[in-house]
Design a protein around this motif. Structure first.
Motif, PDB file in Angstrom:
ATOM      1  N   GLN A 377       0.655  -1.247   0.020  1.00  0.00           N
ATOM      2  CA  GLN A 377      -0.025  -0.023  -0.089  1.00  0.00           C
ATOM      3  C   GLN A 377       0.977   1.355  -0.061  1.00  0.00           C
ATOM      4  N   GLY A 378       1.989   1.110   0.605  1.00  0.00           N
ATOM      5  CA  GLY A 378       2.799   2.240   0.679  1.00  0.00           C
ATOM      6  C   GLY A 378       3.275   2.727  -0.825  1.00  0.00           C
ATOM      7  N   LEU A 379       3.751   1.782  -1.487  1.00  0.00           N
ATOM      8  CA  LEU A 379       4.077   2.001  -2.808  1.00  0.00           C
ATOM      9  C   LEU A 379       3.349   2.550  -3.666  1.00  0.00           C
ATOM     10  N   TRP A 380       1.964   2.237  -3.777  1.00  0.00           N
ATOM     11  CA  TRP A 380       0.946   2.785  -4.436  1.00  0.00           C
ATOM     12  C   TRP A 380       0.522   4.165  -3.788  1.00  0.00           C
ATOM     13  N   ARG A 381       0.657   4.303  -2.708  1.00  0.00           N
ATOM     14  CA  ARG A 381       0.305   5.758  -2.123  1.00  0.00           C
ATOM     15  C   ARG A 381       1.212   6.603  -2.924  1.00  0.00           C
ATOM     16  N   VAL A 382       2.513   6.321  -3.050  1.00  0.00           N
ATOM     17  CA  VAL A 382       3.444   7.361  -3.401  1.00  0.00           C
ATOM     18  C   VAL A 382       2.900   7.403  -4.884  1.00  0.00           C
ATOM     19  N   LYS A 383       2.578   6.485  -5.770  1.00  0.00           N
ATOM     20  CA  LYS A 383       2.453   6.640  -6.986  1.00  0.00           C
ATOM     21  C   LYS A 383       1.114   7.465  -7.021  1.00  0.00           C
ATOM     22  N   CYS A 384      -0.058   7.290  -6.340  1.00  0.00           N
ATOM     23  CA  CYS A 384      -1.071   8.135  -6.356  1.00  0.00           C
ATOM     24  C   CYS A 384      -0.727   9.730  -6.065  1.00  0.00           C
ATOM     25  N   TYR A 385       0.247  10.117  -5.361  1.00  0.00           N
ATOM     26  CA  TYR A 385       0.531  11.141  -5.024  1.00  0.00           C
ATOM     27  C   TYR A 385       1.561  12.098  -6.184  1.00  0.00           C
ATOM     28  N   GLU A 386       1.966  11.047  -7.049  1.00  0.00           N
ATOM     29  CA  GLU A 386       2.933  11.487  -7.960  1.00  0.00           C
ATOM     30  C   GLU A 386       2.104  11.772  -9.431  1.00  0.00           C
ATOM     31  N   THR A 387       0.830  11.117  -9.401  1.00  0.00           N
ATOM     32  CA  THR A 387      -0.189  11.291 -10.557  1.00  0.00           C
ATOM     33  C   THR A 387      -1.168  12.270 -10.218  1.00  0.00           C
ATOM     34  N   VAL A 388      -1.703  12.790 -11.407  1.00  0.00           N
ATOM     35  CA  VAL A 388      -2.860  13.726 -11.306  1.00  0.00           C
ATOM     36  C   VAL A 388      -3.914  12.925 -11.111  1.00  0.00           C
ATOM     37  N   MET A 389      -4.543  13.110 -10.018  1.00  0.00           N
ATOM     38  CA  MET A 389      -5.709  12.115  -9.653  1.00  0.00           C
ATOM     39  C   MET A 389      -7.122  13.037  -9.799  1.00  0.00           C
ATOM     40  N   LYS A 390      -7.925  12.210 -10.632  1.00  0.00           N
ATOM     41  CA  LYS A 390      -9.143  12.659 -10.806  1.00  0.00           C
ATOM     42  C   LYS A 390     -10.243  12.434  -9.522  1.00  0.00           C
ATOM     43  N   LEU A 391      -9.910  11.345  -9.166  1.00  0.00           N
ATOM     44  CA  LEU A 391     -10.643  10.910  -7.800  1.00  0.00           C
ATOM     45  C   LEU A 391     -10.284  11.550  -6.862  1.00  0.00           C
ATOM     46  N   PRO A 392     -11.065  11.851  -5.830  1.00  0.00           N
ATOM     47  CA  PRO A 392     -10.492  12.429  -4.697  1.00  0.00           C
ATOM     48  C   PRO A 392      -9.916  11.762  -3.553  1.00  0.00           C
ATOM     49  N   ILE A 393      -8.767  11.900  -3.064  1.00  0.00           N
ATOM     50  CA  ILE A 393      -7.893  11.369  -1.947  1.00  0.00           C
ATOM     51  C   ILE A 393      -8.322  11.599  -0.718  1.00  0.00           C
ATOM     52  N   THR A 394      -9.075  10.792  -0.052  1.00  0.00           N
ATOM     53  CA  THR A 394      -9.706  11.142   1.450  1.00  0.00           C
ATOM     54  C   THR A 394      -8.733  10.492   2.388  1.00  0.00           C
ATOM     55  N   ALA A 395      -8.920  10.852   3.507  1.00  0.00           N
ATOM     56  CA  ALA A 395      -8.012  10.624   4.769  1.00  0.00           C
ATOM     57  C   ALA A 395      -8.120   9.242   5.291  1.00  0.00           C
ATOM     58  N   HIS A 396      -9.128   8.334   4.763  1.00  0.00           N
ATOM     59  CA  HIS A 396      -9.394   7.079   5.033  1.00  0.00           C
ATOM     60  C   HIS A 396      -9.144   6.199   3.937  1.00  0.00           C
ATOM     61  N   VAL A 397      -8.361   6.155   3.003  1.00  0.00           N
ATOM     62  CA  VAL A 397      -8.033   5.294   2.121  1.00  0.00           C
ATOM     63  C   VAL A 397      -7.524   4.338   2.550  1.00  0.00           C
ATOM     64  N   GLN A 398      -8.025   2.797   2.210  1.00  0.00           N
ATOM     65  CA  GLN A 398      -7.244   1.655   2.500  1.00  0.00           C
ATOM     66  C   GLN A 398      -6.563   1.056   1.302  1.00  0.00           C
ATOM     67  N   ASP A 399      -7.187   1.070   0.476  1.00  0.00           N
ATOM     68  CA  ASP A 399      -6.494   0.432  -0.767  1.00  0.00           C
ATOM     69  C   ASP A 399      -6.142   1.294  -1.802  1.00  0.00           C
ATOM     70  N   TRP A 400      -4.868   1.745  -1.512  1.00  0.00           N
ATOM     71  CA  TRP A 400      -4.076   2.705  -2.550  1.00  0.00           C
ATOM     72  C   TRP A 400      -4.308   2.091  -3.900  1.00  0.00           C
ATOM     73  N   LYS A 401      -3.929   0.922  -4.061  1.00  0.00           N
ATOM     74  CA  LYS A 401      -3.685   0.389  -5.614  1.00  0.00           C
ATOM     75  C   LYS A 401      -5.089   0.438  -6.111  1.00  0.00           C
TER      76      LYS A 401
END
Length: 725
Positions: A377-401
């Protein structure tokens, strides 16, 4: 015979494996093949021969160091011929463990010509007790996958072995069954011999030079061939060992001493740090001969890379296909070492973090172990922040992949125009405005009603009555409060808990055409040529913006509530201070027609005049791009900037021609064109996942792009969609 050996009867400092031609076609062979001793015994001929450098791998001139190395090779040649197959394998494993990259690269290159296409079949014929299974590599798997993909694999293929660890190599090189007993002759004691005889000549006939059979004590007994036994084809053309000089001769005593260590020296060698625990146990149990450790000492401590490669090059000529197959198996494991699973997890994740997400997905298909590590999950969390996300990133995300996957599918659906369309009907007249917040969507119509719908199912949730004329604009203030502006010149605040009007704001003297809300501030534009700034919490009018000479059809505001942008029928766009209400800038965006809609985002704004769309830089007040694809007047548009530095973003527009266009502002042409309505489209709103449109026929359509199921029957391509009516 190709690859013949030049045999001399000279002193002991000549190499045993000294060859004029190592093998037929060898690149290191530069001399001519000599089939016997030279008849020229003149002094001139001897002097000429003495000046010729030593012909072997790389070629070199004799020195005291090389002479000693040649004598070492003489003894190794004798030992290798005396060792059985099992002992050769153990010695080879010990040597390969001490090889570096230079030796692995050399062995891989030199062994390739030996492992030709017919190697497995010929070796299996001569050594039926050994399993010669093809080795599965990345290249072979890729070739087979491509052949199966294009249905071109019509060739019968043997099952291959996937070797990942040295223990797999040992298992693959174990004999299948013992040699069969053949009742062709009897020994002197009346027992049947295990060695078959040739029917024609009566000589011994074996598949190899030596054969290992079960001894009485469970060990292996080496059977030497008789003089009449035919030579195996694998050793044809290989150099024969030259006579080894007496080790205790006066010449060899100074440089060598005794080659084979004594028992005491052997015990001392076992205690050396270079021996592993298993190797010490093998030595004590007598599995390995004492000479093997002398060879290992030379290989590890005395020989450099050049000497090691020369030794390995000549050693390959003394081995049979069973040992060649073992070396090839061991090299395949070393070459394709799974370093990701062997490294500590934090180091493996650090390496994987440098890969792109698409490369990570490909790597996750390598094995279950890779898939487990890459799913971190930590690896995909980094990838989510490196990418322009259309979906909102909430404080309770459990499955980053999964979040990244959904975002990728969402972006792809927007690009190819793949969505689920929900049609909503309920108004009795044309729909003039739409707005949504979460799962709720509100619509205003010329039938004087505001209706609230479930945006997923299309079910009606609320019907709000109170306006006396059509509702031209509306927006959510909170989850339970809606703002609406009407042709009756009023602005109403609706409470969805009670389905009643909570407040009515008066101030405009004409129809309210436009409304926008950011935070607690609201701006409205009217037919009375003014725009008004309201503080919603106190329901108080903050400023009245005067300056336009015609009706104000469009308004917008930045997210910080510092500036207000208005577009008017007087063909101008004005920039206002939200704090003071003063006009900051006037831009004449059109020379002929009214400004019908304005959308601002992150330093840029888009406006429409007729069928043209203009993109402006607010800071420099310059038009940087024009878009002209609509056939009739553009009624609504919405801009979303993703990268202000590179001027990248998206835009959606709709007009009286019934077309909805989805734009990438960095390109000249629209990405998608949707003919979602039969008539004029009056309003449009979109966010990262969906879009809502309404037309004069009273229909509302929700275009949901946040889908990932390929089996959904309601999913369509927007370019193929046609209004059923």
């Amino acid at each position: 015979m190709s690859g013949s050996v030049k045999v001399e009867s000279g002193p002991a400092d000549s190499a045993t494996w000294r060859m004029s031609t190592v093998t037929a076609g060898s690149k290191g062979s530069r001399g001519k093949t000599t089939k016997g001793p030279s008849k020229d015994t003149s002094a001139q001929s001897q002097d000429k021969e003495a000046r010729v450098p030593w012909e072997s791998f790389g070629g070199r001139i004799k020195t005291p160091n090389t002479v000693e190395f040649d004598r070492q090779l003489d003894h190794v040649a004798k030992w290798v011929e005396e060792w059985s197959h099992k002992k050769r394998i153990i010695v080879l494993e010990a040597l390969l463990k001490r090889c570096n990259y230079q030796q692995f690269q050399f062995l891989w290159t030199v062994s390739q010509p030996t492992l030709h296409r017919d190697f497995m079949f010929a070796a299996k014929r001569d050594y039926p007790s050994t399993k010669f299974v093809p080795i599965s590599t990345h290249l072979t798997r890729e070739i087979r996958h491509r052949l199966e993909l294009y249905r071109s694999d019509k060739t019968h293929r043997l099952k291959s072995a996937l070797l990942q660890t040295p223990s797999d190599v040992k298992h693959a090189n174990q004999p299948e069954t013992a040699f069969p007993r053949i009742d062709d002759s009897r020994s002197q004691h009346g027992k049947r011999s295990q060695i078959p005889l040739s029917r024609s000549t009566g000589s011994v006939k074996l598949p190899s030079i030596r054969q290992e059979s079960a001894a009485s004590g469970g060990g292996l007994v080496q059977k030497e061939l008789s003089q009449s036994a035919p030579v195996s084809q694998w050793l044809k053309g290989m150099p024969s060992r030259r006579h080894v000089q007496e080790e205790l001769s006066p010449r060899g005593e100074g440089s060598f001493g005794k080659i084979v260590p004594s028992a005491g020296a052997m015990r001392k060698a076992v205690n050396e740090s270079f021996l592993s625990k298993d190797e010490r146990a093998q030595t004590r149990s007598g599995i390995l001969p004492r000479e093997a450790w002398q060879l290992i000492l030379w290989f590890e401590q005395s020989w450099d890379d050049v000497k090691r490669n020369e030794f390995l090059h000549k050693l390959l000529l003394k081995l049979d296909p069973r040992q060649h197959y073992f070396i090839s198996s061991y090299l395949s494991v070393k070459q394709y070492r799974d370093f990701i699973t062997l490294l500590p997890e934090h180091l493996a994740l650090k390496i994987l973090s440098y890969l792109k997400p698409t490369e990570l997905l490909s790597a996750s298909r390598v094995s279950q172990a890779w898939n487990r590590i890459i799913s971190d999950q930590g690896l995909w969390r980094v990838k989510c922040y490196e990418t322009v996300m259309k979906l909102p990133i909430t404080a309770h995300v459990q499955d980053w992949k999964k979040l990244y996957k959904d975002n990728w599918f969402l972006q792809r659906n927007w690009d190819i125009g793949r969505c689920r369309i929900t049609e909503i009907r309920g108004h009795s007249d044309k729909v003039l405005s739409v707005a949504f917040e979460g799962r709720r969507m509100a619509s205003g119509s010329a039938d004087k009603l505001v209706r609230v719908w479930d945006i997923k199912t299309g079910n009606l949730l609320h019907t709000l009555k109170g306006h006396t004329k059509g509702i031209w604009c509306l927006q959510f203030f909170t989850k339970h409060l809606i703002l609406s502006g009407s042709y009756d010149s009023t602005i109403k605040i609706w409470n969805l808990r009670t389905n009643t009007c909570a407040r009515t704001l008066f101030g405009h003297e004409g129809p309210v055409w436009a409304l926008v809300r950011k935070d607690v501030m609201m701006v409205t534009g009217s037919q009375d040529k003014t725009a008004k700034i309201w503080e919603i919490r106190r329901c108080r009018l903050a400023h009245t913006l005067k300056g336009h000479s015609a009706a104000v059809f469009a308004v917008d505001m930045d997210d910080d509530c510092t500036i207000v942008i208005t577009g008017s029928a007087d063909r101008s766009i004005r920039i206002w201070s939200c704090e003071s209400g003063r006009s900051l800038k006037t831009i004449w965006a059109s020379h002929t027609t009214s400004i019908m809609t304005v959308s601002y985002h992150r330093g840029f704004f888009a406006c429409s005049a007729g069928g043209m769309i203009f993109l402006w830089n607010l800071k420099t007040a310059t038009c940087i791009k024009k878009f002209h694809e609509h056939e009739k007047r553009v009624e609504k548009l919405q801009l979303q900037i993703t990268n202000p530095e590179k001027v990248e973003g998206l835009m959606v527009s709709a007009g009286k021609d019934g077309m909805i266009k989805y734009w990438d502002i960095s390109k000249d042409k629209s990405i998608q064109t949707m003919r979602g309505h039969k008539g004029q489209i009056n309003c449009i709103q979109f966010d990262e996942t969906k879009m809502a449109t309404a037309s004069a026929d009273g229909k509302i359509r929700v275009w949901d792009f946040h889908i990932s199921s390929k089996t959904d029957t309601n999913v369509v391509r927007v370019k193929d969609y046609v209004d059923p009516t």
